[in-house]
Enzyme design. Structure first.
Site, PDB file in Angstrom:
ATOM      1  N   GLU A 170       0.825  -1.222   0.000  1.00 34.49           N
ATOM      2  CA  GLU A 170       0.000   0.000   0.000  1.00 34.49           C
ATOM      3  C   GLU A 170       0.855   1.267   0.000  1.00 34.49           C
ATOM      4  OE1 GLU A 170      -2.704  -0.516   3.311  1.00 34.49           O
ATOM      5  OE2 GLU A 170      -3.341  -2.477   2.594  1.00 34.49           O
ATOM      6  N   GLU A 286      -5.535 -10.972  -1.015  1.00 37.04           N
ATOM      7  CA  GLU A 286      -6.315 -10.786   0.222  1.00 37.04           C
ATOM      8  C   GLU A 286      -7.811 -10.762  -0.068  1.00 37.04           C
ATOM      9  OE1 GLU A 286      -4.948  -7.358   2.464  1.00 37.04           O
ATOM     10  OE2 GLU A 286      -2.855  -7.728   1.962  1.00 37.04           O
TER      11      GLU A 286
HETATM   12  O1  G3I Z   1      -1.340  -5.355  18.415  1.00 38.13           O
HETATM   13  C1  G3I Z   1      -2.385  -5.817  19.240  1.00 38.13           C
HETATM   14  C2  G3I Z   1      -1.993  -7.089  19.914  1.00 38.13           C
HETATM   15  O2  G3I Z   1      -0.846  -6.924  20.673  1.00 38.13           O
HETATM   16  C3  G3I Z   1      -3.170  -7.573  20.771  1.00 38.13           C
HETATM   17  O3  G3I Z   1      -2.887  -8.841  21.269  1.00 38.13           O
HETATM   18  C4  G3I Z   1      -4.439  -7.632  19.958  1.00 38.13           C
HETATM   19  C5  G3I Z   1      -5.649  -7.933  20.781  1.00 38.13           C
HETATM   20  O4  G3I Z   1      -6.808  -7.807  20.014  1.00 38.13           O
HETATM   21  O5  G3I Z   1      -4.653  -6.419  19.295  1.00 38.13           O
HETATM   22  C6  G3I Z   1      -3.587  -6.149  18.416  1.00 38.13           C
HETATM   23  O6  G3I Z   1      -3.864  -5.215  17.427  1.00 38.13           O
HETATM   24  C7  G3I Z   1      -4.636  -5.698  16.339  1.00 38.13           C
HETATM   25  C8  G3I Z   1      -3.764  -5.910  15.119  1.00 38.13           C
HETATM   26  O7  G3I Z   1      -4.540  -6.225  13.990  1.00 38.13           O
HETATM   27  C9  G3I Z   1      -2.729  -7.002  15.333  1.00 38.13           C
HETATM   28  O8  G3I Z   1      -1.516  -6.623  14.883  1.00 38.13           O
HETATM   29  C10 G3I Z   1      -5.744  -4.728  16.051  1.00 38.13           C
HETATM   30  O9  G3I Z   1      -6.621  -4.686  17.147  1.00 38.13           O
HETATM   31  C11 G3I Z   1      -6.467  -5.078  14.784  1.00 38.13           C
HETATM   32  O10 G3I Z   1      -7.411  -4.086  14.465  1.00 38.13           O
HETATM   33  C12 G3I Z   1      -5.481  -5.228  13.636  1.00 38.13           C
HETATM   34  O11 G3I Z   1      -6.222  -5.383  12.458  1.00 38.13           O
HETATM   35  C13 G3I Z   1      -5.569  -5.858  11.281  1.00 38.13           C
HETATM   36  C14 G3I Z   1      -5.394  -4.760  10.255  1.00 38.13           C
HETATM   37  O12 G3I Z   1      -4.808  -5.291   9.076  1.00 38.13           O
HETATM   38  C15 G3I Z   1      -4.525  -3.645  10.797  1.00 38.13           C
HETATM   39  O13 G3I Z   1      -4.379  -2.657   9.884  1.00 38.13           O
HETATM   40  C16 G3I Z   1      -6.431  -6.976  10.690  1.00 38.13           C
HETATM   41  O14 G3I Z   1      -6.484  -8.068  11.609  1.00 38.13           O
HETATM   42  C17 G3I Z   1      -5.881  -7.425   9.337  1.00 38.13           C
HETATM   43  O15 G3I Z   1      -6.787  -8.274   8.712  1.00 38.13           O
HETATM   44  C18 G3I Z   1      -5.643  -6.231   8.438  1.00 38.13           C
HETATM   45  O16 G3I Z   1      -5.044  -6.693   7.260  1.00 38.13           O
HETATM   46  C19 G3I Z   1      -4.815  -5.727   6.231  1.00 38.13           C
HETATM   47  C20 G3I Z   1      -3.597  -6.183   5.447  1.00 38.13           C
HETATM   48  O17 G3I Z   1      -2.503  -6.379   6.289  1.00 38.13           O
HETATM   49  C21 G3I Z   1      -3.249  -5.187   4.346  1.00 38.13           C
HETATM   50  N1  G3I Z   1      -4.393  -4.935   3.494  1.00 38.13           N
HETATM   51  C22 G3I Z   1      -5.617  -4.558   4.170  1.00 38.13           C
HETATM   52  C23 G3I Z   1      -5.985  -5.585   5.237  1.00 38.13           C
HETATM   53  C24 G3I Z   1      -7.292  -5.236   5.891  1.00 38.13           C
HETATM   54  O18 G3I Z   1      -7.204  -4.043   6.605  1.00 38.13           O
END
Ligand code: G3I
Length: 385
Positions: A170, A286
């Protein structure tokens, strides 16, 4: 003397097992396993799912998998760590790497004969606090040092075990962002520090990844990058620039995060073909198809059918382009989908929260089956040995 209850139960089970065995007709074959996405994948196409190792794979016991793990192992021959290899997870402090989630994905894949797509090494999102803080004062040289250390360490750790890496994720803004489609030299801390020549930094990021793992196929990856549009035009120009600079850029990934609120860009195959013509691999990295839901939280029949069609159109584009290496869904069940946490939409994956297969699943299965050798003119001759 009467038997204790457990003994009686064991005796009863043994008796029924013997009866069942006696009923087996000699020479009769067991039912063949049901076809699944993995078994039907044609040529060397990888059919993948994202998985969050830290959440769903720690403590995995192959002899006693959860239902989620059983499906993940059965249906897919490729895994992408949904979060575990992102900076915030794998490199939480300047001198601290935490490989626990990523290792769990690698171990699961190994145990189940699957391959792994690495995700991701350079992104504006999910960076740890220390990067966000320190980057405000970085010179380009300092940013380069930090990025090189990270890429060498992470790619080096899994060298030879990851078939594709999303090196840069991105890196372009969208049409609708202030300033329009341009490299994210504002939001991405590394591109920002090297804003005078961001392409040189990108080129080196690919070189560092290639040095750390010469076998990995190295990708640019983005959303809103399925069809031919301003963003993919920018990627097309960048890819040419990077290749001219000798960067080991090998692939272009269209994430495939679609919503039924918008139309489907039918130029996806043409877009893939133009990147393939540059000598690059292409992938759907994805895929999911979300939608606004009714008050009852359910989709209607038309939405369900349209979702299946969109999933399938992305797959068809991949099947029709010989250099398409992988088709990955961004999670396979609604219970784990990232969508409801971010959008007022849902029902985005190919299975319900209870792992019931949706029409989208069967549409993919059918297209994969149709593309198996001898069944479809789409399969390029020679690719299936
Ligand atoms: O970092 C904390 C972690 O320490 C803790 O244990 C956990 C508890 O819920 O929260 C963690 O943060 C989460 C993080 O993922 C994990 O690294 C966030 O709450 C959560 O919102 C976050 O979301 C991810 C998102 O990327 C972040 O931008 C999604 O799961 C994931 O599906 C999404 O993936 C992205 C791709 O990488 C790139 N393209 C878009 C796609 C969808 O947004």
């Amino acid at each position: 003397m009467s038997q204790p209850t457990t003994m009686r139960r064991v005796a009863a089970i043994s008796a029924s097992a013997i009866t069942a065995l006696a009923l087996v007709v000699p020479g009769a074959q067991a039912d063949p396993p049901e076809p699944n996405l993995r078994s039907e994948a044609p040529r060397d196409l990888k059919i993948g799912s994202a998985v969050w190792g830290q959440r769903d794979l720690l403590g995995y016991d192959p002899k006693n998998p959860t239902e989620f793990q059983r499906i993940l192992a059965t249906e897919f021959n490729s895994l992408t760590p949904e979060n575990d290899m992102k900076w915030a997870e794998i490199h939480p402090e300047p001198d601290v790497y935490d490989f626990s989630g990523a290792d769990a994905v690698m171990a699961f894949a190994k145990a189940n004969g699957q391959e792994v797509r690495g995700h991701t090494l350079l992104w504006h999102s999910q960076n740890p606090q220390w990067v966000t803080t320190a980057s405000a004062g970085w010179t380009c040289d300092e940013a380069r040092d930090v990025l090189e250390d990270h890429i060498s360490t992470v790619v080096g750790r899994y060298a030879g075990e990851i078939y594709e890496w999303d090196v840069a994720n991105e890196i372009f803004q969208d049409d609708w962002d202030a300033g329009g489609v341009r490299l994210r030299t504002g939001a991405n801390p590394f591109l920002k520090a090297c804003a005078e020549d961001p392409v040189a930094l990108l080129s080196d990021a690919f070189k560092w990844a290639h040095e750390a793992d010469p076998e990995a196929v190295l990708f640019l990856n983005d959303y809103n990058a399925e069809g031919i549009n301003n963003k993919t035009d920018a990627y097309y120009a960048l890819a040419q620039e990077l290749l001219a600079d000798g960067a080991p850029l090998h692939g272009f990934g269209a994430q495939g995060h679609l919503s039924l609120q918008y139309g489907f860009d039918e130029s996806i195959q043409e877009n893939f073909e133009r990147f393939a013509d540059l000598g690059l691999k292409v992938s759907v990295t994805e895929a999911d198809v979300r939608m606004p839901l009714g008050e009852d939280g359910e989709p209607d029949a038309e939405q369900i059918a349209l979702q299946a069609e969109r999933y399938d159109k992305m797959l068809e584009a991949c099947l029709n382009v010989a250099s398409c290496t992988s088709y990955t869904v961004w999670g396979f069940d609604d219970a784990r989908s990232w969508v409801p946490g971010v959008f007022p939409e849902g029902y985005a994956t190919i299975m319900t929260e209870e792992y019931e297969k949706k029409p989208a699943y069967f549409a993919l299965l059918e297209s994969l089956t149709d593309a198996t050798p001898g069944k479809s003119p789409r399969t390029p001759p020679g690719l299936n040995g």
